[in-house]
Design a protein around this motif. Structure first.
Motif, PDB file in Angstrom:
ATOM      1  N   GLY A 108       0.826  -1.198   0.000  1.00  0.00           N
ATOM      2  CA  GLY A 108       0.000   0.000   0.000  1.00  0.00           C
ATOM      3  C   GLY A 108       0.864   1.252   0.000  1.00  0.00           C
ATOM      4  O   GLY A 108       2.088   1.189   0.161  1.00  0.00           O
ATOM      5  N   ASP A 109       0.193   2.398  -0.169  1.00  0.00           N
ATOM      6  CA  ASP A 109       0.914   3.674  -0.276  1.00  0.00           C
ATOM      7  C   ASP A 109       1.780   3.976   0.946  1.00  0.00           C
ATOM      8  O   ASP A 109       2.888   4.483   0.823  1.00  0.00           O
ATOM      9  CB  ASP A 109      -0.094   4.814  -0.469  1.00  0.00           C
ATOM     10  CG  ASP A 109      -0.746   4.749  -1.832  1.00  0.00           C
ATOM     11  OD1 ASP A 109      -0.214   4.024  -2.692  1.00  0.00           O
ATOM     12  OD2 ASP A 109      -1.783   5.395  -2.029  1.00  0.00           O
ATOM     13  N   VAL A 110       1.256   3.655   2.133  1.00  0.00           N
ATOM     14  CA  VAL A 110       1.989   3.966   3.364  1.00  0.00           C
ATOM     15  C   VAL A 110       3.280   3.158   3.420  1.00  0.00           C
ATOM     16  O   VAL A 110       4.362   3.696   3.686  1.00  0.00           O
ATOM     17  CB  VAL A 110       1.116   3.667   4.605  1.00  0.00           C
ATOM     18  CG1 VAL A 110       1.918   3.878   5.882  1.00  0.00           C
ATOM     19  CG2 VAL A 110      -0.119   4.555   4.601  1.00  0.00           C
ATOM     20  N   TYR A 111       3.187   1.880   3.120  1.00  0.00           N
ATOM     21  CA  TYR A 111       4.368   1.022   3.158  1.00  0.00           C
ATOM     22  C   TYR A 111       5.380   1.440   2.089  1.00  0.00           C
ATOM     23  O   TYR A 111       6.589   1.376   2.295  1.00  0.00           O
ATOM     24  CB  TYR A 111       3.979  -0.447   2.978  1.00  0.00           C
ATOM     25  CG  TYR A 111       3.188  -0.962   4.155  1.00  0.00           C
ATOM     26  CD1 TYR A 111       3.825  -1.249   5.365  1.00  0.00           C
ATOM     27  CD2 TYR A 111       1.816  -1.119   4.086  1.00  0.00           C
ATOM     28  CE1 TYR A 111       3.116  -1.688   6.458  1.00  0.00           C
ATOM     29  CE2 TYR A 111       1.088  -1.559   5.186  1.00  0.00           C
ATOM     30  CZ  TYR A 111       1.742  -1.847   6.362  1.00  0.00           C
ATOM     31  OH  TYR A 111       1.026  -2.272   7.455  1.00  0.00           O
ATOM     32  N   LEU A 112       4.848   1.865   0.944  1.00  0.00           N
ATOM     33  CA  LEU A 112       5.719   2.325  -0.134  1.00  0.00           C
ATOM     34  C   LEU A 112       6.520   3.543   0.339  1.00  0.00           C
ATOM     35  O   LEU A 112       7.727   3.635   0.118  1.00  0.00           O
ATOM     36  CB  LEU A 112       4.847   2.694  -1.341  1.00  0.00           C
ATOM     37  CG  LEU A 112       5.549   2.898  -2.667  1.00  0.00           C
ATOM     38  CD1 LEU A 112       4.667   2.357  -3.784  1.00  0.00           C
ATOM     39  CD2 LEU A 112       5.834   4.347  -2.919  1.00  0.00           C
ATOM     40  N   GLY A 113       5.826   4.446   1.014  1.00  0.00           N
ATOM     41  CA  GLY A 113       6.494   5.621   1.562  1.00  0.00           C
ATOM     42  C   GLY A 113       7.562   5.235   2.559  1.00  0.00           C
ATOM     43  O   GLY A 113       8.694   5.748   2.522  1.00  0.00           O
ATOM     44  N   VAL A 114       7.218   4.304   3.429  1.00  0.00           N
ATOM     45  CA  VAL A 114       8.172   3.869   4.470  1.00  0.00           C
ATOM     46  C   VAL A 114       9.395   3.216   3.826  1.00  0.00           C
ATOM     47  O   VAL A 114      10.538   3.505   4.193  1.00  0.00           O
ATOM     48  CB  VAL A 114       7.487   2.903   5.467  1.00  0.00           C
ATOM     49  CG1 VAL A 114       8.510   2.270   6.391  1.00  0.00           C
ATOM     50  CG2 VAL A 114       6.426   3.639   6.264  1.00  0.00           C
ATOM     51  N   ILE A 115       9.161   2.341   2.844  1.00  0.00           N
ATOM     52  CA  ILE A 115      10.283   1.625   2.219  1.00  0.00           C
ATOM     53  C   ILE A 115      11.221   2.599   1.494  1.00  0.00           C
ATOM     54  O   ILE A 115      12.445   2.526   1.635  1.00  0.00           O
ATOM     55  CB  ILE A 115       9.769   0.532   1.257  1.00  0.00           C
ATOM     56  CG1 ILE A 115       9.221  -0.626   2.088  1.00  0.00           C
ATOM     57  CG2 ILE A 115      10.864   0.039   0.319  1.00  0.00           C
ATOM     58  CD1 ILE A 115       8.664  -1.761   1.297  1.00  0.00           C
ATOM     59  N   THR A 116      10.654   3.527   0.743  1.00  0.00           N
ATOM     60  CA  THR A 116      11.515   4.468   0.019  1.00  0.00           C
ATOM     61  C   THR A 116      12.306   5.342   1.003  1.00  0.00           C
ATOM     62  O   THR A 116      13.462   5.664   0.763  1.00  0.00           O
ATOM     63  CB  THR A 116      10.702   5.349  -0.946  1.00  0.00           C
ATOM     64  OG1 THR A 116       9.600   5.933  -0.237  1.00  0.00           O
ATOM     65  CG2 THR A 116      10.177   4.544  -2.113  1.00  0.00           C
ATOM     66  N   LEU A 117      11.662   5.680   2.111  1.00  0.00           N
ATOM     67  CA  LEU A 117      12.345   6.465   3.149  1.00  0.00           C
ATOM     68  C   LEU A 117      13.503   5.665   3.754  1.00  0.00           C
ATOM     69  O   LEU A 117      14.624   6.169   3.923  1.00  0.00           O
ATOM     70  CB  LEU A 117      11.334   6.839   4.242  1.00  0.00           C
ATOM     71  CG  LEU A 117      11.775   7.839   5.293  1.00  0.00           C
ATOM     72  CD1 LEU A 117      11.878   9.220   4.690  1.00  0.00           C
ATOM     73  CD2 LEU A 117      10.774   7.869   6.449  1.00  0.00           C
ATOM     74  N   VAL A 118      13.215   4.405   4.044  1.00  0.00           N
ATOM     75  CA  VAL A 118      14.239   3.549   4.674  1.00  0.00           C
ATOM     76  C   VAL A 118      15.408   3.293   3.713  1.00  0.00           C
ATOM     77  O   VAL A 118      16.568   3.310   4.127  1.00  0.00           O
ATOM     78  CB  VAL A 118      13.598   2.215   5.146  1.00  0.00           C
ATOM     79  CG1 VAL A 118      14.665   1.201   5.522  1.00  0.00           C
ATOM     80  CG2 VAL A 118      12.678   2.476   6.319  1.00  0.00           C
ATOM     81  N   VAL A 119      15.100   3.106   2.439  1.00  0.00           N
ATOM     82  CA  VAL A 119      16.175   2.897   1.454  1.00  0.00           C
ATOM     83  C   VAL A 119      17.101   4.112   1.425  1.00  0.00           C
ATOM     84  O   VAL A 119      18.338   3.980   1.381  1.00  0.00           O
ATOM     85  CB  VAL A 119      15.575   2.616   0.051  1.00  0.00           C
ATOM     86  CG1 VAL A 119      16.622   2.746  -1.041  1.00  0.00           C
ATOM     87  CG2 VAL A 119      14.970   1.221   0.010  1.00  0.00           C
ATOM     88  N   THR A 120      16.496   5.301   1.475  1.00  0.00           N
ATOM     89  CA  THR A 120      17.307   6.527   1.491  1.00  0.00           C
ATOM     90  C   THR A 120      18.200   6.560   2.733  1.00  0.00           C
ATOM     91  O   THR A 120      19.390   6.887   2.644  1.00  0.00           O
ATOM     92  CB  THR A 120      16.384   7.768   1.492  1.00  0.00           C
ATOM     93  OG1 THR A 120      15.397   7.585   0.485  1.00  0.00           O
ATOM     94  CG2 THR A 120      17.148   9.041   1.209  1.00  0.00           C
ATOM     95  N   LEU A 121      17.618   6.211   3.866  1.00  0.00           N
ATOM     96  CA  LEU A 121      18.382   6.206   5.118  1.00  0.00           C
ATOM     97  C   LEU A 121      19.529   5.205   5.073  1.00  0.00           C
ATOM     98  O   LEU A 121      20.641   5.490   5.528  1.00  0.00           O
ATOM     99  CB  LEU A 121      17.461   5.862   6.295  1.00  0.00           C
ATOM    100  CG  LEU A 121      16.686   7.028   6.908  1.00  0.00           C
ATOM    101  CD1 LEU A 121      15.710   6.520   7.949  1.00  0.00           C
ATOM    102  CD2 LEU A 121      17.653   8.031   7.537  1.00  0.00           C
ATOM    103  N   ILE A 122      19.250   4.029   4.513  1.00  0.00           N
ATOM    104  CA  ILE A 122      20.281   2.988   4.422  1.00  0.00           C
ATOM    105  C   ILE A 122      21.445   3.496   3.568  1.00  0.00           C
ATOM    106  O   ILE A 122      22.618   3.372   3.951  1.00  0.00           O
ATOM    107  CB  ILE A 122      19.699   1.678   3.832  1.00  0.00           C
ATOM    108  CG1 ILE A 122      18.750   1.027   4.845  1.00  0.00           C
ATOM    109  CG2 ILE A 122      20.801   0.709   3.435  1.00  0.00           C
ATOM    110  CD1 ILE A 122      17.942  -0.123   4.284  1.00  0.00           C
ATOM    111  N   LEU A 123      21.105   4.082   2.412  1.00  0.00           N
ATOM    112  CA  LEU A 123      22.157   4.600   1.530  1.00  0.00           C
ATOM    113  C   LEU A 123      22.952   5.716   2.218  1.00  0.00           C
ATOM    114  O   LEU A 123      24.174   5.773   2.117  1.00  0.00           O
ATOM    115  CB  LEU A 123      21.535   5.114   0.218  1.00  0.00           C
ATOM    116  CG  LEU A 123      21.091   4.034  -0.760  1.00  0.00           C
ATOM    117  CD1 LEU A 123      20.280   4.632  -1.904  1.00  0.00           C
ATOM    118  CD2 LEU A 123      22.286   3.286  -1.337  1.00  0.00           C
ATOM    119  N   PHE A 124      22.246   6.565   2.939  1.00  0.00           N
ATOM    120  CA  PHE A 124      22.888   7.674   3.659  1.00  0.00           C
ATOM    121  C   PHE A 124      23.883   7.133   4.695  1.00  0.00           C
ATOM    122  O   PHE A 124      25.037   7.549   4.761  1.00  0.00           O
ATOM    123  CB  PHE A 124      21.805   8.523   4.319  1.00  0.00           C
ATOM    124  CG  PHE A 124      22.334   9.697   5.107  1.00  0.00           C
ATOM    125  CD1 PHE A 124      23.009  10.737   4.480  1.00  0.00           C
ATOM    126  CD2 PHE A 124      22.137   9.776   6.481  1.00  0.00           C
ATOM    127  CE1 PHE A 124      23.489  11.829   5.201  1.00  0.00           C
ATOM    128  CE2 PHE A 124      22.624  10.851   7.212  1.00  0.00           C
ATOM    129  CZ  PHE A 124      23.306  11.880   6.569  1.00  0.00           C
TER     130      PHE A 124
END
Lengths: 346, 238
Positions: A108-124
């Motif tokens: 769902g949209d919420v999980y999509l938002g969370v995953i993209t946020l977490v991917v950014t954090l991981i890369l950071f």
């Protein structure tokens, strides 16, 4: 339809040429270059969020990936053409894989938002932790918190002795932005783009009509990431250094604010929001009285409360209410315009 | 006897301990128009969702033109040439009527032919006056008609309609009946419906659902006069 598209292209070219010529008379090309890059980055999220209905909290991840890919490849190849191509492809492929995982996984949209946020954090976090000499790709050291400086910047293809720098980089970035803008326009007017807008409106219905929503969302997501990657590569050339800050949450949040302020569901809105707020940030950077982040937050709150559709849609509504409507009445062209508006608003 | 275009074999759908569809074996033949009726909670809409792929059945099989489609995603079912209209109008609110119908036509046709098909469907459903109006600004009945337009635009061989006449005016229902009959010339049709007057006006055969299973399957007049049906449907003795 073809006639109106041709008219749009000519109008856009004229407006763009005037802006590219006139703006350097008021603002330095060094600043204008980064504003054009921000505009491209804003447009990348505007495409996938405003027209594809995919709210990505990690657009900065693709921006950063593009910048780092360029820097690493440029150090290893000693020129800029292949690195530019890779800087578009790597984020695009990365987003295609990530998108396929999310969309085929029916998140769902919420999980999509969370995953993209977490991917950014991981890369950071990851890029920040690559200070040691073991973090090397070819001849390029990732450099951890300090980033990668001193890579070859843009040159004329095949002529490493001819650099594109200063005013040249400004015109190059402006031309790239214009090309991306035309590309996005073409995409949105194509059957793929019209179907993507349908998916934004009602995913279930589009599925019941017979469209495979998952593949289309994945392609849209990857396209937005590729554009963000191109913006990242240009940003690397502008700054002549890439740092982990490109992957930061504040960078991701800023892109979302640009889109909200400029206006979602339009092509020009995110572009205007990015350039406008980018310039404001630049001006605020020259003083220390007002906290930049706090002001950006305040602007977001004010827009959400008082102008939730953003600047461009609001301006278009005012235009239609005051000037546009009387002129349209009784004109056959109105039919064509309305039809076009249904497909690509803004 | 015409060949079956839609079959279910021992179809069962459970939600936890609740059996919504219970071992339903059903056959629809080419050219047939069948209404599924039953009181609220009888399992009609759940059965419908199992056919369209919106739900994956717990047990049993769905076959369309002999091909096993059990558990298929809705887009794969629709791509076979199945026109689907859901219970609640399910449309693209921000887009015009014309763009909505074009999207349905474009799924099976190239762009230029989709343009022509869109014009044809708009004319057929008498939607010309509102063709450029956004769906979000239309009344419920008009939205229902546009959804039927989706079905008509895809030239289906099987049409699945869930309560197509719900919330419509008498005039709109009459127009809807005509369109369904037109569709039935080239496609087999399954309609889930409550409106008995509407059912009488369009259907020859009716399947009655009760407590998740098929209670009776016969021509409409026989079913309507069946005391058991009247009892469970109207909630009183015949």
């Amino acid at each position: 339809m073809q006639g109106s598209a041709g008219k749009d292209v000519i109008t856009t070219l004229i407006v763009a040429a005037v802006l590219v010529w006139a703006l350097p008379l008021m603002v330095g090309t060094y600043t204008l270059t980064v504003l054009a890059i921000y505009a491209m980055l804003g447009l990348s999220l505007g495409l996938i969020w405003g027209f594809g209905g995919i709210l990505c909290f990690g657009q900065a991840a693709f921006f950063g990936l593009g910048a780092y890919t360029y820097a690493i490849a440029a150090i290893n190849t000693g020129e800029s053409t292949l690195p530019m191509i890779l800087a578009v492809m790597v984020p695009g492929v990365f987003a295609a894989l990530l998108g396929a995982m999310m969309f085929y996984g029916r998140l769902g949209d919420v999980y999509l938002g969370v995953i993209t946020l977490v991917v950014t954090l991981i890369l950071f976090k990851f890029i920040n932790s690559t200070a040691g000499p073991q973090y090397t790709i070819g001849n390029a050291r990732l450099g951890g918190y300090n980033g990668i400086p001193g890579f070859p910047t843009l040159n004329v293809p095949g002529r490493t002795d001819l650099s594109i720098w200063g005013d040249g980089l400004y015109y190059f970035c402006a031309a790239a932005l214009l090309l991306v803008y035309f590309g996005v326009t073409w995409l949105l007017r194509s059957p793929f783009g019209r179907v993507a807008v349908g998916i934004r409106e009602n995913e279930t219905r589009m599925s019941l009509i017979g469209y495979d929503v998952r593949i289309r969302k994945t392609v849209m997501f990857a396209t937005g990431a590729a554009i963000a990657g191109l913006a990242g590569a240009l940003f690397a050339n502008w700054g002549a250094i890439v740092t982990p800050g490109l992957f930061s949450l504040s960078q991701s949040a800023e892109i979302i604010i640009w889109c909200i302020v400029g206006g979602l569901g339009t092509r020009f809105g995110p572009l205007l929001g990015a350039a406008g707020l980018g310039y404001l940030k630049f001006l605020l950077g020259q003083q220390s009285m007002i906290n930049n982040t706090m002001l950006m937050g305040l602007i977001l709150v004010l827009f959400v409360l008082f102008l939730p559709r953003g600047v461009v849609p609001a301006a278009m509504s005012v235009w239609r209410a005051s000037v546009g409507r009387p002129r349209r009445a009784g004109r056959a062209g109105a039919v064509r315009r309305n039809r076009r508006k249904d497909r690509v608003d803004g | 006897m015409a060949e079956p275009v839609l079959e279910t074999q021992h179809l069962t759908m459970r939600f936890g301990g609740v059996v919504a569809v219970d071992n339903v074996t059903f056959t629809l033949r080419r050219g047939e128009l069948r209404c599924l009726i039953g009181p609220n909670g009888a399992g009609k809409s759940t059965f419908f969702k199992c056919l369209t792929g919106l739900l994956t059945p717990s047990e049993g099989h769905v076959l369309m033109q002999g091909e096993e489609t059990t558990g298929w995603a809705p887009h794969r079912v629709a791509a076979l040439g199945v026109g689907i209209k859901t219970q609640v109008p399910n449309v693209m609110d921000g887009l015009s009527v014309q763009e909505n119908i074009w999207l349905a036509a474009r799924r099976f046709l190239p762009s230029t032919q989709a343009d022509a098909k869109t014009r044809e469907v708009i004319e057929r459903l008498a939607l010309g006056q509102i063709a450029r109006t956004a769906l979000g600004r239309l009344a419920h009945g008009e939205r229902q008609q546009v959804e039927l337009g989706f079905v008509a635009a895809s030239d289906p061989w099987l049409v699945l309609l869930d309560e197509p006449a719900a919330g419509m005016t008498a005039g709109e229902v009459a127009r809807m009946s005509e369109v369904i009959h037109e569709l039935n010339r080239t496609a087999a049709v399954v309609i889930v419906e409550h409106d008995m007057q509407f059912i009488r006006s369009i259907a020859s055969r009716v399947t009655v659902f009760h407590q998740g299973a098929i209670l009776i399957e016969d021509d409409v007049e026989t079913v309507m006069s069946d005391p058991h049906v009247r009892n469970i449907y109207l909630g009183k003795k015949a």
